[in-house]
Write an enzyme that holds these catalytic residues in place. Structure first.
Site, mmCIF file in Angstrom:
data_model
loop_
_atom_site.group_PDB
_atom_site.id
_atom_site.type_symbol
_atom_site.label_atom_id
_atom_site.label_comp_id
_atom_site.label_asym_id
_atom_site.label_seq_id
_atom_site.Cartn_x
_atom_site.Cartn_y
_atom_site.Cartn_z
ATOM 1 N N CYS A 1 42.612 63.140 36.146
ATOM 2 C CA CYS A 1 42.609 61.999 35.214
ATOM 3 C C CYS A 1 41.849 62.267 33.918
ATOM 4 C CB CYS A 1 42.043 60.753 35.898
ATOM 5 S SG CYS A 1 40.267 60.803 36.218
ATOM 6 N N CYS B 1 37.425 65.896 35.614
ATOM 7 C CA CYS B 1 38.429 65.754 36.663
ATOM 8 C C CYS B 1 39.777 66.193 36.097
ATOM 9 C CB CYS B 1 38.508 64.301 37.144
ATOM 10 S SG CYS B 1 39.835 64.018 38.349
ATOM 11 N N CYS C 1 40.160 58.242 39.816
ATOM 12 C CA CYS C 1 41.512 58.476 40.360
ATOM 13 C C CYS C 1 41.539 58.820 41.843
ATOM 14 C CB CYS C 1 42.216 59.568 39.565
ATOM 15 S SG CYS C 1 41.534 61.225 39.825
ATOM 16 N N CYS D 1 26.013 69.526 38.003
ATOM 17 C CA CYS D 1 25.151 68.359 37.823
ATOM 18 C C CYS D 1 26.063 67.187 37.453
ATOM 19 C CB CYS D 1 24.152 68.670 36.718
ATOM 20 S SG CYS D 1 22.801 67.529 36.576
ATOM 21 N N CYS E 1 36.682 61.462 42.766
ATOM 22 C CA CYS E 1 36.606 60.920 41.414
ATOM 23 C C CYS E 1 36.693 59.402 41.500
ATOM 24 C CB CYS E 1 37.749 61.474 40.575
ATOM 25 S SG CYS E 1 37.807 60.780 38.906
#
Length: 160
Positions: free
Chosen positions: A111, A108, A62, A131, A59
């Site tokens: 976060c 995510c 984070c 995607c 991510c």
């Protein structure tokens, strides 16, 4: 483009919580738009659409490990596509009925950053096509003999 989902209770309490202004300072304008406001980058413009290197995708907000290069495939859609997360618990799936469509948003879990959407039309045995926006990811190349942890401890650059 649509705005991010409003907080709806305990499920939205995140390990990583920052004031909006801090997100704005730490992320590029495009990352901020996608990760924090659930916008989408233009197809075929992202950094990782044609990336074929071995490694992990984390991510960009984070640093949580989200996808492995082993799960990446070319969907022809213009966004990096994966058939499954590297760590199932790293992502959260939400119903998304915006823009007059029924989709499943991928977020995510650490976060709350918007990553993209998952569809049931993948070409592998999972049947899934995650995607994902390139700008919501940070690529970490595989290193010979190095263990890749499943947590978010490894951070790359100022955006994690």
């Amino acid at each position: 483009m649509r705005k991010a989902h409003a907080a709806t209770g305990a499920a939205d309490v995140r390990e990583i919580q920052k004031p909006d202004e801090q997100w704005r300072q730490e992320l590029t304008p495009q990352q901020y738009s996608v990760l924090r406001h659930a916008h989408t980058e233009r197809p075929f413009t992202g950094e990782y659409v044609h990336n074929h290197a071995d490694g992990s995708y984390r991510c960009a907000g984070c640093g949580a490990r989200l996808f492995s290069s082993d799960a990446k495939f070319d969907s022809g859609t213009g966004w990096p596509s994966f058939d499954e997360p590297a760590v199932a618990e790293a992502v959260e799936l939400r119903s998304d009925n915006s823009l007059f469509m029924r989709r499943t948003e991928v977020v995510c879990r650490r976060c709350g950053g918007h990553l993209g959407h998952v569809f049931d039309d993948g070409p592998t045995t999972t049947g899934q096509r995650y995607c994902i926006n390139s700008c919501s990811l940070a690529f970490e190349p595989a290193t010979a003999g190095a263990e890749q942890d499943d947590g978010g401890a490894a951070q790359t650059g100022p955006t994690g």
